[in-house]
Design an enzyme around this catalytic site. Structure first.
Site, PDB file in Angstrom:
ATOM      1  CG  HIS A  48       3.727  -2.358  10.367  1.00 36.63           C
ATOM      2  ND1 HIS A  48       2.773  -1.476  11.369  1.00 36.63           N
ATOM      3  CD2 HIS A  48       3.944  -1.666   9.552  1.00 36.63           C
ATOM      4  CE1 HIS A  48       2.545  -0.521  10.598  1.00 36.63           C
ATOM      5  NE2 HIS A  48       3.360  -0.407   9.818  1.00 36.63           N
TER       6      HIS A  48
ATOM      7  CG  ASP B 273       4.669   2.980   7.255  1.00 35.75           C
ATOM      8  OD1 ASP B 273       3.733   3.611   6.748  1.00 35.75           O
ATOM      9  OD2 ASP B 273       4.304   2.146   8.040  1.00 35.75           O
ATOM     10  CG  HIS B 274       4.242   0.156   4.192  1.00 36.47           C
ATOM     11  ND1 HIS B 274       4.486  -1.410   4.247  1.00 36.47           N
ATOM     12  CD2 HIS B 274       3.936   0.675   5.280  1.00 36.47           C
ATOM     13  CE1 HIS B 274       3.750  -1.481   5.625  1.00 36.47           C
ATOM     14  NE2 HIS B 274       3.504  -0.559   6.125  1.00 36.47           N
TER      15      HIS B 274
ATOM     16  CG  HIS C  17      -0.434   0.054   2.448  1.00 35.03           C
ATOM     17  ND1 HIS C  17       0.348  -1.011   2.969  1.00 35.03           N
ATOM     18  CD2 HIS C  17      -0.271   0.948   3.380  1.00 35.03           C
ATOM     19  CE1 HIS C  17       0.838  -0.575   4.157  1.00 35.03           C
ATOM     20  NE2 HIS C  17       0.259   0.447   4.548  1.00 35.03           N
TER      21      HIS C  17
ATOM     22  CG  ASP D 288       0.743  -1.745   7.573  1.00 39.27           C
ATOM     23  OD1 ASP D 288       1.678  -2.318   7.744  1.00 39.27           O
ATOM     24  OD2 ASP D 288       1.052  -0.240   7.722  1.00 39.27           O
TER      25      ASP D 288
ATOM     26  CG  HIS E  91      -0.489   4.266   4.654  1.00 39.38           C
ATOM     27  ND1 HIS E  91      -1.189   3.468   5.613  1.00 39.38           N
ATOM     28  CD2 HIS E  91      -1.372   4.895   4.221  1.00 39.38           C
ATOM     29  CE1 HIS E  91      -2.538   3.889   5.596  1.00 39.38           C
ATOM     30  NE2 HIS E  91      -2.547   4.876   4.679  1.00 39.38           N
TER      31      HIS E  91
ATOM     32  CG  HIS F 114      -3.919  -0.786   6.061  1.00 43.07           C
ATOM     33  ND1 HIS F 114      -4.082  -0.561   7.487  1.00 43.07           N
ATOM     34  CD2 HIS F 114      -2.907   0.357   5.623  1.00 43.07           C
ATOM     35  CE1 HIS F 114      -3.300   0.267   7.781  1.00 43.07           C
ATOM     36  NE2 HIS F 114      -2.490   0.735   6.807  1.00 43.07           N
TER      37      HIS F 114
END
Length: 307
Positions: A268, A65-66, A61, A210, A63, A139
């Site tokens: 995570h 942090d990914h 995805h 996530d 976001h 998510h």
């Protein structure tokens, strides 16, 4: 045949002094695959000695942090005069976001970058004797998980039985192992099933990214060798996990049980648990009786054949 996983980033959204944002490096024979690329992924790759010869990046995805490690990683590849194409797989509807990351610094890489949108249940990539399939996750944005699933392997060849049947040592052995019958000099026909055992399962690695607990994670692969599951929170934040579309360690363990996983890796972890992940382990082990681990950044796992 080698299949290994290196955990480049195991933190939740906020990095800690010991955990980088999400990233996972998978090596299978000559193929090198990257799943997610949080900020600092290229440095983690240097630290862990993986090199930059990856051919595919699989994004769960968009976001930060990914994915925030993608621009720097591409720039480093460009500086290293990369010529080989790179494929970036991402959830359906996120192509524009990934394209923006690729061109964030104003210049497109000198090597081809292909963006492939995928939905749950798709075949994202077909390699030699394995595939990477997607599955739906839950998510708070467009998201998917990935399962690397090897093909079945040939059954074991029973050389002793073949010799008893009069099969001459040499090419006839290979022919039988490839599923073809062999006619002997006396006219007898030996069939493959007489000397070759049942097909043997390949290995499977499942990575959720996530997500809340989902049925799709259970269904995507039969008894995965390694399930890498979101475990952002422990039981003390179970309501927070539901509100933010994440899982607890106990919930991840329940999914691992239902999937028949052989090993469970919890990743995570929220920065609120920095330096104290014992509750995650205890809660997961109360549910899942097989091996549970909380990998540190840089940990390397070999995935052996079970037979």
């Amino acid at each position: 045949m080698q299949l290994s996983v290196t955990f480049l980033g195991t933190s939740g959204a906020i990095p800690t002094t010991t955990r980088n944002p999400s990233s996972l490096f998978v090596a299978r024979e000559g193929d090198q695959l990257l799943f997610d690329a949080g900020e600092g992924t290229q440095r983690q790759m240097m630290r862990c000695g993986t090199g930059f010869a990856i051919s595919h990046v699989f994004v769960t995805h968009c976001h930060g942090d990914h994915v925030l490690g993608i621009p720097g990683l591409l720039q480093t590849m460009d500086f290293n005069d990369r010529e080989d194409p790179l494929s970036i797989h991402c959830p359906h509807g996120t192509r524009r976001q990934i394209r923006s990351l690729v061109s964030l610094l104003g210049n497109r890489p000198s090597f081809p970058v292909r963006i492939n949108e995928v939905s749950g249940g798709d075949l994202a990539y077909r390699g030699d004797d394995y595939e990477v399939r997607t599955f739906d996750t839950d998510h708070d944005t467009r998201s998917i998980g990935y399962a690397l699933i090897e093909d079945e392997r040939k059954g074991r060849f029973d050389r002793e039985r073949a010799e008893e049947l009069g099969v001459p040592v040499g090419p006839a052995f290979s022919r039988l192992h490839e599923g073809k019958s062999v006619e002997l000099e006396n006219g007898t026909v030996v069939e493959p099933e007489q000397v070759v055992g049942d097909p043997r399962p390949g290995r499977t690695v499942v990575y959720t990214g996530d997500t809340r607990p989902t049925e799709a994670t259970v269904d995507v692969a039969d008894e995965p060798d390694l399930l890498i599951h979101d475990a952002t929170f422990a039981d003390d934040r179970v309501d927070r996990a539901a509100d933010t579309a994440h899982s607890t360690a106990r919930q991840a363990a329940r999914i691992a049980n239902r999937a028949g996983a052989k090993r469970l890796a919890l990743v995570h972890l929220s920065s609120r648990y920095a330096g104290r992940s014992s509750a995650h382990l205890e809660e997961a082990r109360e549910v899942f009786e097989r091996e549970v681990l909380i990998p540190d950044d840089g940990d390397h796992l070999e995935i052996p054949h079970q037979d």
